[in-house]
Scaffold this motif. Sequence first.
Motif, PDB file in Angstrom:
ATOM      1  N   GLY A 126       0.802  -1.222   0.000  1.00 48.88           N
ATOM      2  CA  GLY A 126       0.000   0.000   0.000  1.00 48.88           C
ATOM      3  C   GLY A 126       0.831   1.265   0.000  1.00 48.88           C
ATOM      4  N   ASP A 127       2.138   1.135   0.237  1.00 49.22           N
ATOM      5  CA  ASP A 127       3.015   2.306   0.193  1.00 49.22           C
ATOM      6  C   ASP A 127       3.083   2.860  -1.230  1.00 49.22           C
ATOM      7  OD1 ASP A 127       3.544   2.056   2.860  1.00 49.22           O
ATOM      8  OD2 ASP A 127       5.606   1.335   2.622  1.00 49.22           O
ATOM      9  N   MET A 128       3.344   4.150  -1.324  1.00 46.97           N
ATOM     10  CA  MET A 128       3.526   4.800  -2.621  1.00 46.97           C
ATOM     11  C   MET A 128       5.008   5.098  -2.813  1.00 46.97           C
ATOM     12  SD  MET A 128       0.233   7.266  -2.129  1.00 46.97           S
ATOM     13  CE  MET A 128       0.246   6.975  -0.345  1.00 46.97           C
ATOM     14  N   ILE A 129       5.485   4.937  -4.032  1.00 49.45           N
ATOM     15  CA  ILE A 129       6.905   5.120  -4.301  1.00 49.45           C
ATOM     16  C   ILE A 129       7.088   6.049  -5.498  1.00 49.45           C
ATOM     17  CG2 ILE A 129       7.007   2.978  -5.668  1.00 49.45           C
ATOM     18  CD1 ILE A 129       9.884   2.611  -4.487  1.00 49.45           C
ATOM     19  N   LYS A 182      -9.232  -5.298  -1.141  1.00 48.27           N
ATOM     20  CA  LYS A 182     -10.158  -4.527  -1.979  1.00 48.27           C
ATOM     21  C   LYS A 182      -9.383  -3.646  -2.954  1.00 48.27           C
ATOM     22  CE  LYS A 182     -14.081  -4.278   1.241  1.00 48.27           C
ATOM     23  NZ  LYS A 182     -14.905  -3.379   2.094  1.00 48.27           N
ATOM     24  N   MET A 183      -8.299  -3.044  -2.470  1.00 43.50           N
ATOM     25  CA  MET A 183      -7.469  -2.198  -3.332  1.00 43.50           C
ATOM     26  C   MET A 183      -6.841  -3.025  -4.456  1.00 43.50           C
ATOM     27  SD  MET A 183      -5.672   0.080  -0.315  1.00 43.50           S
ATOM     28  CE  MET A 183      -4.531   0.959  -1.382  1.00 43.50           C
ATOM     29  N   LYS A 213      -8.967   5.764  -3.765  1.00 46.10           N
ATOM     30  CA  LYS A 213     -10.323   6.309  -3.682  1.00 46.10           C
ATOM     31  C   LYS A 213     -11.378   5.232  -3.809  1.00 46.10           C
ATOM     32  CE  LYS A 213     -13.612   9.473  -3.778  1.00 46.10           C
ATOM     33  NZ  LYS A 213     -13.965  10.264  -2.569  1.00 46.10           N
ATOM     34  N   ASN A 214     -11.246   4.376  -4.811  1.00 45.18           N
ATOM     35  CA  ASN A 214     -12.278   3.391  -5.108  1.00 45.18           C
ATOM     36  C   ASN A 214     -12.043   2.037  -4.435  1.00 45.18           C
ATOM     37  OD1 ASN A 214     -13.833   5.061  -7.083  1.00 45.18           O
ATOM     38  ND2 ASN A 214     -11.914   4.977  -8.206  1.00 45.18           N
ATOM     39  N   GLY A 215     -10.806   1.770  -4.038  1.00 43.47           N
ATOM     40  CA  GLY A 215     -10.514   0.511  -3.373  1.00 43.47           C
ATOM     41  C   GLY A 215     -10.573   0.612  -1.857  1.00 43.47           C
ATOM     42  N   ALA A 216     -10.158   1.775  -1.331  1.00 40.07           N
ATOM     43  CA  ALA A 216     -10.105   1.951   0.127  1.00 40.07           C
ATOM     44  C   ALA A 216     -11.023   3.052   0.639  1.00 40.07           C
ATOM     45  CB  ALA A 216      -8.670   2.257   0.555  1.00 40.07           C
ATOM     46  N   GLY A 217     -11.632   3.808  -0.282  1.00 34.91           N
ATOM     47  CA  GLY A 217     -12.499   4.909   0.137  1.00 34.91           C
ATOM     48  C   GLY A 217     -11.722   6.072   0.725  1.00 34.91           C
ATOM     49  N   ILE A 218     -10.457   6.212   0.312  1.00 38.99           N
ATOM     50  CA  ILE A 218      -9.590   7.271   0.835  1.00 38.99           C
ATOM     51  C   ILE A 218      -9.200   8.218  -0.294  1.00 38.99           C
ATOM     52  CG2 ILE A 218      -7.359   7.788   1.900  1.00 38.99           C
ATOM     53  CD1 ILE A 218      -7.519   4.983   3.210  1.00 38.99           C
TER      54      ILE A 218
END
Length: 223
Positions: free
Chosen positions: A47-50, A128-129, A163-168
């Motif tokens: 889930g980290d962004m790189i 889900k993500m 947004k669509n996988g985690a609602g964030i």
Amino acid sequence: MKKTKYIFAIITFLMSFGCALFIANSMFGNILFGSRPVSILDKIKEGDMIFQTSQSKQCEAIRIATNSKFSHCGIVFIEKGEKYVFEAVQPVKYTPLETWIRHGKENQFVVTRIKNASTLLNIETLQKMKNYAKRFNNKDYDLYFEWSDDKIYCSELIWKIYKNGAGIELCPLQKLKDFNLKDTRVKAILAERYGNKIPLDESVIAPSNLEKSKIVTTIIDTY
């Protein structure tokens, strides 16, 4: 004589292994912990962004337009115990983490993580993500930066997965006209892509927007 050759072969192997380990340590910041090399890459979680600096005319234009050193990004997923960067290139694909890092300028990269990830990104949410992300696998890269799912670019991919996988919602969207479009190098890319019909009101998201998000924290910065 044979014994001497055997000893020499062992020494040569050990020296080669040492050199290889030194190179790996230099590239990825490894340190020795007991008998096992521990890498800074061990800090990276699913889930980290790189983020990295890619080298091309388009990437240069992105850096200039967004006033940022970053021109490419991806999201880290774990498959069968191995870390991959899910990235929007041509086509969208999973790239082994260390391979992805080597694609960037001087192997430099930054990793960010959403705050309270241990709570927000539980196993169910991460799944889900990953399930949502699968719909983009092998899709074409979006050279026109349109806000649709037909094709997709790197920062758009991450934003939509969260947004669509985690609602964030990682950060607000911007309009193309909000960026620095006056530089001649940026103008050249825009003219090449759009001619005289530049979609200034198109919703867009840049790597720099994600990296500067108020709800993330920096985990690794090798710049």
